[in-house]
Enzyme design. Structure first.
Site, PDB file in Angstrom:
ATOM      1  N   ASP A 322       0.837  -1.200   0.000  1.00 60.68           N
ATOM      2  CA  ASP A 322       0.000   0.000   0.000  1.00 60.68           C
ATOM      3  C   ASP A 322       0.877   1.256   0.000  1.00 60.68           C
ATOM      4  O   ASP A 322       1.851   1.353   0.740  1.00 60.68           O
ATOM      5  CB  ASP A 322      -0.897  -0.005   1.240  1.00 60.68           C
ATOM      6  CG  ASP A 322      -1.792   1.219   1.273  1.00 60.68           C
ATOM      7  OD1 ASP A 322      -2.836   1.182   0.609  1.00 60.68           O
ATOM      8  OD2 ASP A 322      -1.423   2.208   1.942  1.00 60.68           O
TER       9      ASP A 322
ATOM     10  N   ASN B 129      -2.735 -12.432  -2.619  1.00 61.41           N
ATOM     11  CA  ASN B 129      -2.150 -11.944  -1.362  1.00 61.41           C
ATOM     12  C   ASN B 129      -3.235 -11.525  -0.369  1.00 61.41           C
ATOM     13  O   ASN B 129      -4.276 -11.008  -0.779  1.00 61.41           O
ATOM     14  CB  ASN B 129      -1.230 -10.743  -1.620  1.00 61.41           C
ATOM     15  CG  ASN B 129       0.039 -11.150  -2.345  1.00 61.41           C
ATOM     16  OD1 ASN B 129       0.245 -12.332  -2.640  1.00 61.41           O
ATOM     17  ND2 ASN B 129       0.877 -10.179  -2.664  1.00 61.41           N
ATOM     18  N   VAL B 130      -2.935 -11.723   0.910  1.00 56.47           N
ATOM     19  CA  VAL B 130      -3.889 -11.394   1.979  1.00 56.47           C
ATOM     20  C   VAL B 130      -4.476  -9.996   1.770  1.00 56.47           C
ATOM     21  O   VAL B 130      -5.664  -9.775   1.930  1.00 56.47           O
ATOM     22  CB  VAL B 130      -3.187 -11.439   3.358  1.00 56.47           C
ATOM     23  CG1 VAL B 130      -4.130 -10.960   4.455  1.00 56.47           C
ATOM     24  CG2 VAL B 130      -2.709 -12.844   3.660  1.00 56.47           C
ATOM     25  N   LYS B 131      -3.591  -9.082   1.383  1.00 55.16           N
ATOM     26  CA  LYS B 131      -3.997  -7.683   1.262  1.00 55.16           C
ATOM     27  C   LYS B 131      -5.149  -7.471   0.272  1.00 55.16           C
ATOM     28  O   LYS B 131      -6.021  -6.646   0.499  1.00 55.16           O
ATOM     29  CB  LYS B 131      -2.788  -6.875   0.808  1.00 55.16           C
ATOM     30  CG  LYS B 131      -3.085  -5.418   0.736  1.00 55.16           C
ATOM     31  CD  LYS B 131      -1.834  -4.625   0.984  1.00 55.16           C
ATOM     32  CE  LYS B 131      -2.200  -3.220   1.373  1.00 55.16           C
ATOM     33  NZ  LYS B 131      -2.578  -3.105   2.755  1.00 55.16           N
ATOM     34  N   GLY B 132      -5.127  -8.254  -0.824  1.00 58.06           N
ATOM     35  CA  GLY B 132      -6.228  -8.168  -1.780  1.00 58.06           C
ATOM     36  C   GLY B 132      -6.208  -6.920  -2.620  1.00 58.06           C
ATOM     37  O   GLY B 132      -5.137  -6.370  -2.902  1.00 58.06           O
TER      38      GLY B 132
END
Lengths: 548, 246
Positions: A322, B129-132
């Site tokens: 992010d 990935n977990v984050k998506g």
């Protein structure tokens, strides 16, 4: 704050970055930790060389060309020794010894080895570098260095004669797969205002353990980096640049398994910029970290000598992680990349340290956060020609929205005094750029850069406000990460996935079989010649002086 | 506004049935009146009427960029459209977990890779990935799924070799680079190899990428395909509904 910006290209009046009140102790601490991390990893790997480094020695000796089945002669010669376990002393000694005994020049000897007319293994058992052999190696190495310096002086003369674009330099990519189409696209881009043309490589090339030979017309997502393609594009840009009265820079990729070799080819063909990141291949191409960390050092020394600007790839971290949460990893990595680059003799004005605009544009205050990040990087690296990368992650098939995102990106770039602006394309999420995508991007950049030219030195950041607080926060987070990595060492840090949320092991990934421990008799005259030349240029400390 | 006739639908600008279209393209014709006329003639050959060249720009090197507006007289019968859509419903993460708990006695194994020369893992990472992606958690975050992501530049051969060891229920392949349609040949080759290996019928083959669609995926021999902007939960919804109980 115009003293912050780099002087590698002309600065328009008022171009700069608003002042930012950073904690100077944190800045000093971050830089000293990065230095510590770079020194530790360099010392750890000083005793190793790689197949790519040995091939680079041959390239600098003047060995070129490939066998009929396309295997480069440099590969053939190095593998002749490596498969016999005879490469630990380096390729130079047996090669120069064979030259002395056969009377062949470097190219003729490489051809003879490839044709099995000379067996290099027979020359690998002599451990001493006798004066005659030493003289051959030193002469070849000097000649290689002289060729690179000649291209560097040629660039300086051309820029002096033609002039060049002003900052932020407008950088666009061509990527048709066919070098002849690329040439047309590049010439059009130059006419529309581009200052830098980057030829994107075919997507598989970073994992090839050889550099393809010759002019190429097929590629996927890009065009193969070959010395012949470099020369073709160089000539085209020189021609259009002479007509336009503006030197057009050429950029390619010294990365992947052939990092130092491509750096040598780029230096010999007068490329002006090279994507060259110490960590990118490890993280994003799963190349073994020992391999890349050894290779990057040699590639950067060559680029330092060539006087070209390296571009680092921290922008990529934000495509997987992010962009807000991971902003500090970009800062930490640019500091490490900077420290490694300085060890290799790169000057401040050669450090195109990379960062990017990748925050979700719909997030409230996204623009404020982007300005904070870009200004922070600007303040951390005064005098470096920072390379700012456009939005990619949040680009969609909606080209109209994409064009606006790119315009905002251009605004942040000029407002914060970035040196090199990789222009975003409205079709980013769809395909490699069409001829008019580049024109529209260049027109937008010219409009924004012109209109906001001197905003950076006119506007002030609110003391104690959100923007300043964000920059200070990211820096503080970067220091925490660097403390941890300095404690563990860079390789352990990479193994723990500190960057880009990707974990790599020191013995995993591609290319480890091409790393070897140098024996006590290892000899590489090109390394000595490059060091001497960089010392003469004042880019490396003279013997006995401390590293700056 | 007069009533829309669903059997005869025209493009819409600001008046029903005005047929307004916008086009932008470049021609390898030097900038000038000839380039504009060439653009107009090209539009007429496309069946467009009254083409107006609103913008022409000299790109240099004998190229011209054009923005053209024109009227399309053609109509489409929207009552007769047939499109290939995924038959399964879109479920949220909790509903997916609940359905899986009901239907399967073990975790489903998902093997993902970006195949061929393709080095762009953005897509496969966003899904796995977990984050998506866009706030939607990736498949790794699902209790009912066990995920292995092989990353970039995996050959079809290696993918199937990994499949022999991992025994996946689902194989996810991402293809971003589509130059010269390399994604199509590469994806089709995977299915051929899987059939030759005798593993095709046991495993759900799913592909994804910006230039892929469900329809294209079916044509290439896959069980499903997902295009740009796909959320991980859409993929998860499909596979828990599509796989028979196991």
């Amino acid at each position: 704050m115009s003293e912050l910006v780099a002087t590698f290209a002309p600065i328009p009046p008022g171009f700069g970055c608003p002042p930012l009140d950073l904690d100077s102790a944190s800045v000093a601490r971050a830089r000293s930790l990065a230095q510590q991390i770079a020194v530790e990893v360099q010392e750890r790997l000083a005793g190793q060389s790689t197949l790519a480094i040995e091939r680079t020695v041959l390239r600098l000796f003047g060995v070129t060309g490939a066998t009929a089945d396309g295997e480069p002669l440099a590969n053939r010669v190095v593998m002749a020794l490596h498969t016999a376990g005879l490469l630990t002393g380096g390729v130079a000694r047996p090669f120069c010894r064979a030259m002395a005994l056969t009377g062949l020049d470097a190219q003729a000897l490489a051809e003879a080895v490839a044709a099995d007319r000379v067996d290099l293994r027979a020359h690998a058992d002599c451990l001493d570098v006798v004066p005659e052999v030493r003289a051959i190696g030193e002469t070849l190495a000097q000649a290689g260095v002289a060729r690179i310096l000649a291209r560097r002086h040629e660039r300086e003369a051309l820029i002096g004669k033609l002039g060049q674009g002003v900052q932020p330099l407008k950088y666009v990519i061509v990527a048709s797969g066919n070098i002849h189409e690329d040439v047309i696209q590049a010439r059009v881009a130059a006419r529309q205002g581009a200052d830098v043309i980057a030829v994107i490589r075919s997507t598989g090339q970073s994992l090839l353990d050889y550099v393809p030979e010759g002019v190429t017309t097929e590629g996927f997502g890009g065009t193969f980096a070959t010395q012949a393609n470099f020369a073709l594009m160089r000539a085209a840009l020189d021609e259009v640049g002479a007509e336009l009265g503006r030197y057009i820079r050429l950029c390619n990729y010294a990365s992947g398994l052939c990092m130092p070799e491509i750096a040598a080819m780029g230096a010999l063909e007068r490329l002006d910029m090279m994507l060259n990141d110490a960590l990118y291949g490890i993280l994003f191409r799963d190349i073994n970290m020992q391999r890349t960390l050894c290779d990057q050092r040699v590639s950067r020394r060559i680029s330092a000598l060539a006087g070209l600007i390296i571009n680092t790839g921290e922008d990529n971290y934000l495509t997987t992680a992010d962009a807000v949460d991971a902003a500090h990893t970009v800062v930490a990595s640019t500091l490490i990349n900077e420290a490694l680059a300085r060890q290799a003799g790169l000057r401040t004005d050669q450090l195109g340290l990379g960062h990017a605009m990748e925050i979700d544009p719909m997030r409230p205050d996204a623009l404020l956060l982007e300005i904070a990040h870009a200004a922070l990087i600007r303040h951390l690296f005064p005098g470096a020609p920072l390379k700012y990368m456009p939005p990619t992650k949040h680009m969609t098939g909606n080209i109209w929205r994409g064009h606006v995102q790119d315009a905002l990106f251009n605004f942040v770039g000029v407002l914060t005094g970035q040196g090199i602006q990789l222009l975003g394309m409205m079709t980013e999420a769809m395909h490699t750029p069409h001829i008019h995508d580049r024109y529209l991007a260049l027109e937008s950049a010219q409009l924004v850069f012109g209109g906001a030219m001197s905003l950076g030195t006119e506007l002030r950041v609110e003391p104690g406000g959100k923007l300043e607080a964000r920059a200070r926060h990211v820096l503080a987070e970067a220091v925490v990460l660097l403390e941890e990595m300095a404690r563990e060492g860079l390789m352990a840090g990479l193994a723990r996935g500190h960057f880009a949320e990707i974990a790599r092991s020191p013995t995993g990934g591609r290319g480890l079989d091409g790393v070897f421990v140098k024996d006590a008799n290892y000899w590489d005259p090109t390394a000595d010649a490059i060091t001497a030349a960089l010392q003469a240029l004042g880019q490396l400390p003279a013997r006995g002086e401390a590293q700056p | 506004m007069s009533a829309i006739d669903p059997k005869h639908v025209r493009a819409y600008g600001d008046t029903l049935n005005d047929g307004q279209m916008m086009l932008s393209f470049s021609l390898p014709v030097p900038f000038g009146e000839e380039a504009k006329e060439a653009a107009r003639q090209l539009c007429r050959q496309m069946g467009l009427e009254a083409p107006q060249v609103y913008h022409a720009h000299d790109l240099g090197e004998g190229f011209t960029y054009l923005v053209v507006y024109a009227r399309s007289p053609h109509t489409v019968d929207t009552t007769q459209l047939r499109v290939t859509k995924m038959a399964t419903a879109q479920l949220g993460k909790d509903a997916i977990e609940a359905l899986a708990a009901q239907k399967f006695t073990r975790r489903l194994r998902v093997l993902g890779a970006c195949t061929g020369d393709d080095a762009h893992t953005v897509g496969i990472d966003a899904i796995l990935n977990v984050k998506g992606y866009n706030g939607d958690k990736g498949l790794e975050a699902y209790h009912c799924l066990s995920v292995k992501n092989l990353g970039a530049q995996v050959t079809n051969e290696r993918l199937l070799e990994e499949a022999r060891a991992f025994q996946p229920d689902v194989i996810l392949v991402s293809q971003i680079v589509t130059q010269k349609d390399c994604h199509r040949s590469n994806l089709a080759a995977l299915i051929d190899l899987a059939e030759a290996d005798g593993v095709r019928q046991d495993v759900l083959f799913i592909c994804g990428g910006p230039r892929l669609s469900h329809q294209v995926a079916l044509e290439l021999g896959f069980d499903a395909g997902f295009g740009a902007g796909t959320l991980p939960s859409q993929v998860a919804s499909f596979l828990v509904q599509q796989l028979p109980p196991r």
